[in-house]
Design a protein around this motif. Structure first.
Motif, mmCIF file in Angstrom:
data_model
loop_
_atom_site.group_PDB
_atom_site.id
_atom_site.type_symbol
_atom_site.label_atom_id
_atom_site.label_comp_id
_atom_site.label_asym_id
_atom_site.label_seq_id
_atom_site.Cartn_x
_atom_site.Cartn_y
_atom_site.Cartn_z
ATOM 1 N N MET A 142 -1.304 3.137 -11.282
ATOM 2 C CA MET A 142 -1.494 1.978 -10.412
ATOM 3 C C MET A 142 -1.659 0.660 -11.177
ATOM 4 N N ILE A 143 -1.872 0.737 -12.490
ATOM 5 C CA ILE A 143 -2.198 -0.464 -13.268
ATOM 6 C C ILE A 143 -1.278 -0.544 -14.484
ATOM 7 N N GLY A 144 -0.830 -1.736 -14.826
ATOM 8 C CA GLY A 144 -0.061 -1.934 -16.040
ATOM 9 C C GLY A 144 1.430 -2.007 -15.791
ATOM 10 N N PRO A 145 2.181 -2.305 -16.834
ATOM 11 C CA PRO A 145 3.626 -2.498 -16.681
ATOM 12 C C PRO A 145 4.392 -1.221 -16.348
ATOM 13 N N GLU A 146 3.809 -0.047 -16.613
ATOM 14 C CA GLU A 146 4.492 1.214 -16.337
ATOM 15 C C GLU A 146 4.118 1.792 -14.971
ATOM 16 N N ARG A 147 3.356 1.044 -14.176
ATOM 17 C CA ARG A 147 2.825 1.589 -12.922
ATOM 18 C C ARG A 147 3.944 2.015 -11.971
ATOM 19 N N PHE A 148 3.633 2.977 -11.148
ATOM 20 C CA PHE A 148 4.593 3.540 -10.193
ATOM 21 C C PHE A 148 4.445 2.876 -8.824
ATOM 22 N N PHE A 149 3.209 2.525 -8.454
ATOM 23 C CA PHE A 149 2.924 1.972 -7.129
ATOM 24 C C PHE A 149 2.333 0.576 -7.226
ATOM 25 N N GLU A 150 2.500 -0.174 -6.152
ATOM 26 C CA GLU A 150 1.723 -1.384 -5.930
ATOM 27 C C GLU A 150 0.539 -1.024 -5.040
ATOM 28 N N VAL A 151 -0.562 -1.711 -5.199
ATOM 29 C CA VAL A 151 -1.748 -1.440 -4.389
ATOM 30 C C VAL A 151 -1.453 -1.809 -2.939
ATOM 31 N N PRO A 152 -1.725 -0.914 -1.986
ATOM 32 C CA PRO A 152 -1.494 -1.235 -0.566
ATOM 33 C C PRO A 152 -2.244 -2.499 -0.148
ATOM 34 N N GLU A 153 -1.609 -3.282 0.687
ATOM 35 C CA GLU A 153 -2.191 -4.545 1.109
ATOM 36 C C GLU A 153 -2.849 -4.467 2.481
#
Length: 443
Positions: A273-284
């Motif tokens: 969830m964090i960093g340049p390699e993250r798979f998802f964006e945090v739900p808004e």
């Protein structure tokens, strides 16, 4: 002749120490290694919450409140270190006195506290170390002959429950097997009373924790599970992955399964969830959270083999049962960065003793021996449970440690060695008790 006399005098002096002096010796050795208390990013964040009186449920609010009080007496981690060390060593002493003389109980308690895989975690201001301290003290208290002390033991165990989300798995076997409102009660009535008391006590502590938290943090294994299921499934196209994740906001648009497999191989759960390699964006919004939850459950239902394969591999790595490196067997940093040290106004450096023991001895043991490998203690615990365990105390200890370890199977956590600390502690303690019992029976 002179050296023999000196050795004899030293032996006589050691043999003449009182139980309290022996315990003080063990506690002093603990403090010499751990002073003023090692910390990680989790610890620093929790101290900042304590100082700003802004508790989140991302960390145990009860522990933050505890630290808030102690930090106002002596700033920093020192009093937290002394508290968890005193609870742990004092609880071990009281527990072992049911099986050994006070002096021998003190020596064995010292040995358990200073055993490297136990000491390495107890020296850090972590919820894992605090949980173990409250567990040991609570177990000792529920064995007391006085009812008020036994009830106090339930409170200590309930506090342990508030310190980790899965601590119930460690506490329930202890309470069910060991706690008695009145000695000699029939099993059905005893369990009914235990059930009521447990629900009320744990409910009260969790209510206090919820009341203390001013910020809610969503903690869920969902994101790592989704990535793990995608990684462990047979080859999938990007279109198939997107079809399985309707309404989920992805951080990348191609090479989805390749990226999932890379993240799993990196074994750093937060990178999902964090960093340049993250798979998802945090739900808004809630709609995106609901979409992710629905996709997660649908993936588990559709791909059970991938689910068990992924969780099995993570669990084996947590146990150190593969050929990979151990994650964090020894932690002896005061902070992780100069910025953190500045943020909490905490400057500390290693003494000569801390450097030798921590870096030269403990790291060597972790790298070149199996001493820190949790799977060894899991196997020993299972063997003892099956072949040697004949009393309630050792049965409760082993069931608590092994049950707590198993509770990590459905949670794809970053495989940190501190998560195995309670299992190692409970198995070592039970093994010491069983050894004493066998030695006495043979004598």
């Amino acid at each position: 002749m002179g050296s023999w006399r000196i050795s004899r005098r030293v032996g006589d002096a050691i043999g003449g120490l009182s139980p309290n002096a022996i315990a003080a010796f063990g506690f002093a050795a603990f403090v010499l290694y751990a002073y003023p208390g090692f910390m990680s990013t989790d610890s620093v964040n929790q101290l900042l919450e304590a100082r700003h009186i802004a508790f989140s449920d991302g960390n145990p609010p009860l522990m933050s409140a505890e630290w808030m009080v102690l930090d106002r007496i002596i700033s920093g981690p020192l009093l937290m270190l002394l508290l968890q060390g005193a609870l742990f060593l004092g609880g071990l002493n009281a527990l072992l006195r049911h099986f050994l003389s006070p002096a021998r109980a003190a020596w064995v308690a010292n040995a358990i506290l200073l055993f490297p895989p136990v000491l390495a975690t107890m020296a850090v201001i972590w919820k894992d170390a605090q949980m173990a301290a409250y567990l040991v003290a609570g177990i000792a208290a529920v064995l007391d002959r006085r009812r008020r002390v036994r009830v106090g033991g339930l409170v200590l165990l309930a506090v342990a429950c508030a310190l980790r989300h899965n601590a119930v798995a460690a506490v329930l076997p202890v309470v069910i097997i060991l706690f008695e409102w009145n000695p000699g009660m029939r099993l059905r009535r005893r369990l009914a009373i235990v059930g009521v008391v447990v629900v009320l006590t744990i409910g009260a502590v969790l209510a206090v924790s919820r009341g203390l938290a001013t910020t809610h943090v969503r903690i869920t294994p969902m994101w790592n599970d989704i990535v793990g299921l995608i990684a462990y499934e047979d080859d999938l196209t990007d279109a198939e992955v997107r079809e399985a994740l309707p309404g989920v906001h992805l951080a990348i648009d191609h090479g989805l399964q390749v990226q999932a497999r890379l993240l799993v191989a990196m074994r750093h759960g937060w990178l999902v969830m964090i960093g340049p390699e993250r798979f998802f964006e945090v739900p808004e919004n809630e709609a995106e959270w609901s979409a992710a939850t629905s996709a997660w459950l649908a993936l588990i239902k559709a791909h059970p083999a991938a689910y068990f394969a992924y969780h099995g591999d993570v669990f084996l790595h947590l146990l150190g049962a593969d050929d990979d490196y151990l994650t964090g067997p020894v932690w002896n940093l005061f902070t992780e960065s100069p910025q953190q040290a500045t943020a909490i106004a905490h400057a500390a450096s290693w003494s000569w003793l801390q450097h030798v023991v921590g870096f030269d001895v403990f790291y060597w043991l972790a790298d070149h021996t199996p001493l820190f490998r949790p799977w060894i203690y899991a196997v020993i615990g299972l063997l003892l449970l099956i072949t040697c365990c004949r009393d309630r105390v050792t049965f409760a200890l082993l069931a608590s440690g092994l049950g707590y370890q198993l509770s990590y199977f459905p949670i794809p956590v970053e495989p940190d060695c501190r998560y195995s600390h309670w299992m190692i502690t409970s198995v070592v303690t039970a093994a010491a008790i069983l050894f004493v019992q066998r030695w006495r029976s043979r004598s």
